[in-house]
Design a protein around this motif. Sequence first.
Motif, PDB file in Angstrom:
ATOM      1  N   ASP A 141       0.573  -1.133  -0.478  1.00  0.00           N
ATOM      2  CA  ASP A 141       0.047  -0.192  -0.446  1.00  0.00           C
ATOM      3  C   ASP A 141       1.172   0.865   0.001  1.00  0.00           C
ATOM      4  N   LEU A 142       1.389   1.876  -1.195  1.00  0.00           N
ATOM      5  CA  LEU A 142       2.392   2.980  -1.474  1.00  0.00           C
ATOM      6  C   LEU A 142       1.999   3.413  -0.188  1.00  0.00           C
ATOM      7  N   LEU A 143       0.659   4.166  -0.846  1.00  0.00           N
ATOM      8  CA  LEU A 143       0.051   5.058   0.832  1.00  0.00           C
ATOM      9  C   LEU A 143       0.742   5.363   1.918  1.00  0.00           C
ATOM     10  N   LEU A 144       0.395   3.888   3.002  1.00  0.00           N
ATOM     11  CA  LEU A 144       0.689   3.936   3.348  1.00  0.00           C
ATOM     12  C   LEU A 144       1.668   3.897   4.072  1.00  0.00           C
ATOM     13  N   VAL A 145       2.503   3.060   3.239  1.00  0.00           N
ATOM     14  CA  VAL A 145       4.182   2.942   3.485  1.00  0.00           C
ATOM     15  C   VAL A 145       4.883   4.481   3.463  1.00  0.00           C
ATOM     16  N   ALA A 146       4.928   4.820   2.807  1.00  0.00           N
ATOM     17  CA  ALA A 146       5.530   6.190   2.124  1.00  0.00           C
ATOM     18  C   ALA A 146       5.495   7.255   3.426  1.00  0.00           C
ATOM     19  N   HIS A 147       4.037   6.962   3.999  1.00  0.00           N
ATOM     20  CA  HIS A 147       4.033   7.339   5.470  1.00  0.00           C
ATOM     21  C   HIS A 147       4.895   7.377   6.112  1.00  0.00           C
ATOM     22  N   ARG A 148       4.919   5.292   6.630  1.00  0.00           N
ATOM     23  CA  ARG A 148       5.616   5.485   7.487  1.00  0.00           C
ATOM     24  C   ARG A 148       7.346   5.667   7.576  1.00  0.00           C
ATOM     25  N   VAL A 149       7.549   5.134   6.296  1.00  0.00           N
ATOM     26  CA  VAL A 149       8.847   5.194   6.388  1.00  0.00           C
ATOM     27  C   VAL A 149       9.207   6.336   6.367  1.00  0.00           C
ATOM     28  N   ARG A 150       8.205   8.130   5.761  1.00  0.00           N
ATOM     29  CA  ARG A 150       8.955   9.270   6.007  1.00  0.00           C
ATOM     30  C   ARG A 150       9.230   9.410   6.805  1.00  0.00           C
ATOM     31  N   GLN A 151       7.979   9.181   8.335  1.00  0.00           N
ATOM     32  CA  GLN A 151       8.082   9.356   9.966  1.00  0.00           C
ATOM     33  C   GLN A 151       9.517   8.858  10.467  1.00  0.00           C
ATOM     34  N   GLN A 152      10.221   7.473   9.567  1.00  0.00           N
ATOM     35  CA  GLN A 152      10.711   6.816  10.387  1.00  0.00           C
ATOM     36  C   GLN A 152      11.780   7.484  10.000  1.00  0.00           C
ATOM     37  N   LEU A 153      12.009   7.879   8.656  1.00  0.00           N
ATOM     38  CA  LEU A 153      13.594   8.064   8.326  1.00  0.00           C
ATOM     39  C   LEU A 153      13.205   9.759   8.982  1.00  0.00           C
ATOM     40  N   ASP A 154      12.431  10.036   9.095  1.00  0.00           N
ATOM     41  CA  ASP A 154      12.600  11.408   9.849  1.00  0.00           C
ATOM     42  C   ASP A 154      13.338  11.486  10.937  1.00  0.00           C
ATOM     43  N   GLU A 155      12.731   9.929  11.483  1.00  0.00           N
ATOM     44  CA  GLU A 155      13.368   9.911  13.512  1.00  0.00           C
ATOM     45  C   GLU A 155      14.627   9.305  13.111  1.00  0.00           C
ATOM     46  N   LEU A 156      14.793   9.076  12.309  1.00  0.00           N
ATOM     47  CA  LEU A 156      16.968   8.532  12.018  1.00  0.00           C
ATOM     48  C   LEU A 156      17.337   9.780  12.144  1.00  0.00           C
ATOM     49  N   GLY A 157      17.235  10.778  11.375  1.00  0.00           N
ATOM     50  CA  GLY A 157      17.868  12.052  10.952  1.00  0.00           C
ATOM     51  C   GLY A 157      17.714  12.515   9.688  1.00  0.00           C
ATOM     52  N   ALA A 158      16.971  11.180   8.936  1.00  0.00           N
ATOM     53  CA  ALA A 158      17.360  11.180   7.409  1.00  0.00           C
ATOM     54  C   ALA A 158      16.160  12.166   6.624  1.00  0.00           C
ATOM     55  N   THR A 159      16.340  13.641   7.636  1.00  0.00           N
ATOM     56  CA  THR A 159      14.850  14.670   6.862  1.00  0.00           C
ATOM     57  C   THR A 159      15.277  14.743   5.036  1.00  0.00           C
ATOM     58  N   GLY A 160      16.285  14.893   4.981  1.00  0.00           N
ATOM     59  CA  GLY A 160      16.903  14.797   3.098  1.00  0.00           C
ATOM     60  C   GLY A 160      17.010  14.113   2.148  1.00  0.00           C
ATOM     61  N   THR A 161      16.493  12.392   3.309  1.00  0.00           N
ATOM     62  CA  THR A 161      16.186  11.471   2.132  1.00  0.00           C
ATOM     63  C   THR A 161      15.003  11.152   1.654  1.00  0.00           C
ATOM     64  N   ARG A 162      14.825  11.512   0.324  1.00  0.00           N
ATOM     65  CA  ARG A 162      14.004  11.195   0.093  1.00  0.00           C
ATOM     66  C   ARG A 162      13.150   9.778  -0.967  1.00  0.00           C
ATOM     67  N   ILE A 163      11.494   9.553  -0.958  1.00  0.00           N
ATOM     68  CA  ILE A 163      11.287   8.604  -1.435  1.00  0.00           C
ATOM     69  C   ILE A 163      10.532   8.042  -3.097  1.00  0.00           C
ATOM     70  N   ILE A 164      11.248   6.747  -3.638  1.00  0.00           N
ATOM     71  CA  ILE A 164      11.082   7.456  -4.907  1.00  0.00           C
ATOM     72  C   ILE A 164       9.986   6.123  -4.937  1.00  0.00           C
ATOM     73  N   VAL A 165       8.396   6.108  -5.538  1.00  0.00           N
ATOM     74  CA  VAL A 165       7.881   5.123  -5.670  1.00  0.00           C
ATOM     75  C   VAL A 165       7.576   4.591  -6.870  1.00  0.00           C
ATOM     76  N   THR A 166       7.072   2.879  -6.998  1.00  0.00           N
ATOM     77  CA  THR A 166       7.294   2.686  -8.231  1.00  0.00           C
ATOM     78  C   THR A 166       6.956   1.494  -8.521  1.00  0.00           C
ATOM     79  N   SER A 167       5.553   0.415  -9.178  1.00  0.00           N
ATOM     80  CA  SER A 167       4.979  -1.185  -9.064  1.00  0.00           C
ATOM     81  C   SER A 167       3.096  -0.235 -10.019  1.00  0.00           C
ATOM     82  N   ASP A 168       3.901  -0.577 -10.791  1.00  0.00           N
ATOM     83  CA  ASP A 168       2.274  -0.311 -11.554  1.00  0.00           C
ATOM     84  C   ASP A 168       1.786   0.462 -11.650  1.00  0.00           C
ATOM     85  N   LEU A 169       2.140   1.947 -11.790  1.00  0.00           N
ATOM     86  CA  LEU A 169       1.481   3.156 -11.419  1.00  0.00           C
ATOM     87  C   LEU A 169       0.800   3.578 -13.070  1.00  0.00           C
ATOM     88  N   ASP A 170      -0.076   4.444 -12.667  1.00  0.00           N
ATOM     89  CA  ASP A 170      -1.029   5.112 -14.094  1.00  0.00           C
ATOM     90  C   ASP A 170      -0.988   6.321 -13.535  1.00  0.00           C
TER      91      ASP A 170
END
Length: 452
Positions: free
Chosen positions: A266-295
């Motif tokens: 679930d890209l919407l849910l996973v992206a939010h969780r990953v963003r929160q985790q990255l920020d908590e780990l101090g990787a605030t500048g790390t970008r999130i790229i999503v793929t998987s049969d997008l249209d």
Amino acid sequence: MDVADLGLPVDVPSTALFTDQYELTMLQAALKAGTAERRSVFEVFTRRLPNGRRYGVVAGTGRVLDAVENFRFDPDVLGFLRERKIVDEQTLAWLADYRFSGDVWGYPEGEVYFPGSPIMRVEGSFAECVLLETVILSILNHDSAIAAAASRMSSAAGERPLIEMGARRTHELAAVAASRAAYVGGFASTSDLAAGFRYGIPTVGTSAHAFTLLHDRERDAFQAQVNSMGRGTTLLVDTYDVAEAVRTAVEVAGPELGAVRIDSGDLLLVAHRVRQQLDELGATGTRIIVTSDLDEYAIASLAAAPVDAYGVGTQLVTGSGHPTCSMVYKLVARAESAEAGAPLVPVAKKSTGGKTSIGGRKWAARRLDEYGAAEAEVIGTGAVPAGLADRQLLVELIKGGAVVAREPLDVVRDRHVAARANLPLSATQLSRGEPVIPTEYVNGRSGSRPGA
């Protein structure tokens, strides 16, 4: 431009066989009848947009110019035609000297179009123009379909960049053309190195799940990639457990980690969780790229997600459900005789079943409303009304057989952005609807449309 630039196998010296046999048999019959040299006007248009689409995108024009320039019958091609007895010796002799010497006008690449828009006009003798039908249609139908899908996706993505990554989902040569068309439609980069080599499109790519699976531990794979590509690389984090992978990725690369890629779930849910985790780990500048049969619909659904870029493959290279634009190449005018200076007369198909066309050499202009936005596609024959003289859409592409309008791909890409911005706001809606502006015909045909 050499053969490699056309996306052709190196052992194919020309584009002359990118055609249907009936074009050559028509040529043979016309040569025997004495009508082959009649001056003729062919036009490329579509009777309707794909179901639900609000506008079309002209793409592939640059490839058409290359194809016309390289359309010649060399000894190997002539030998093939002779061996198969496709045409007679008189026709083979005529083909041996073939070089298109006519004129081509068209909408500039990247421009938008609507039902009936004469997006390309080919003028010359019947003989030299009729041979180009298939190669022109095959390029424009494919590239314009991909560019239209790309345009819808880039509109849905807003300012977030899009990566074209569909090479493995289509024919290897179509993949190169699709990358080019996607770039015209607003994509920022491609994974296809052939497209980068031939057209100068930026290329990107790091690793797949196989690279992670190769190593004994996910940490070892991440460390190997960072050692090779630096901390700014993109790590794929959904081979096993996403949360554990994100933690490991930051431990290995530090907060300078460039990006993480999510390819499932679930890209919407996973992206939010990953963003929160990255920020908590101090990787605030790390970008999130999503793929998987997008249209375009999936991209739009992620508008509120903390996503920085999208990678699109299958849906893009298949036109997001519409892999062709149904463009046709029709004779609309021809001379009364083969004599030099003989006047042109309009001709048109009048059969039933929605495949009628409107005769006459046409011009096209886009009328603007009081706010400067497009309000109608106006098409006519004869004199252009004074109020539309400075809004004409067709430009000269080939003059006397010589290409006069090659341009950098970035110019084409920028033109599309401007053309789309000039349409009413409803053009960017993904819901099904009619073309965003109507097509109007002047000279007694106001409001009519070719076909249904």
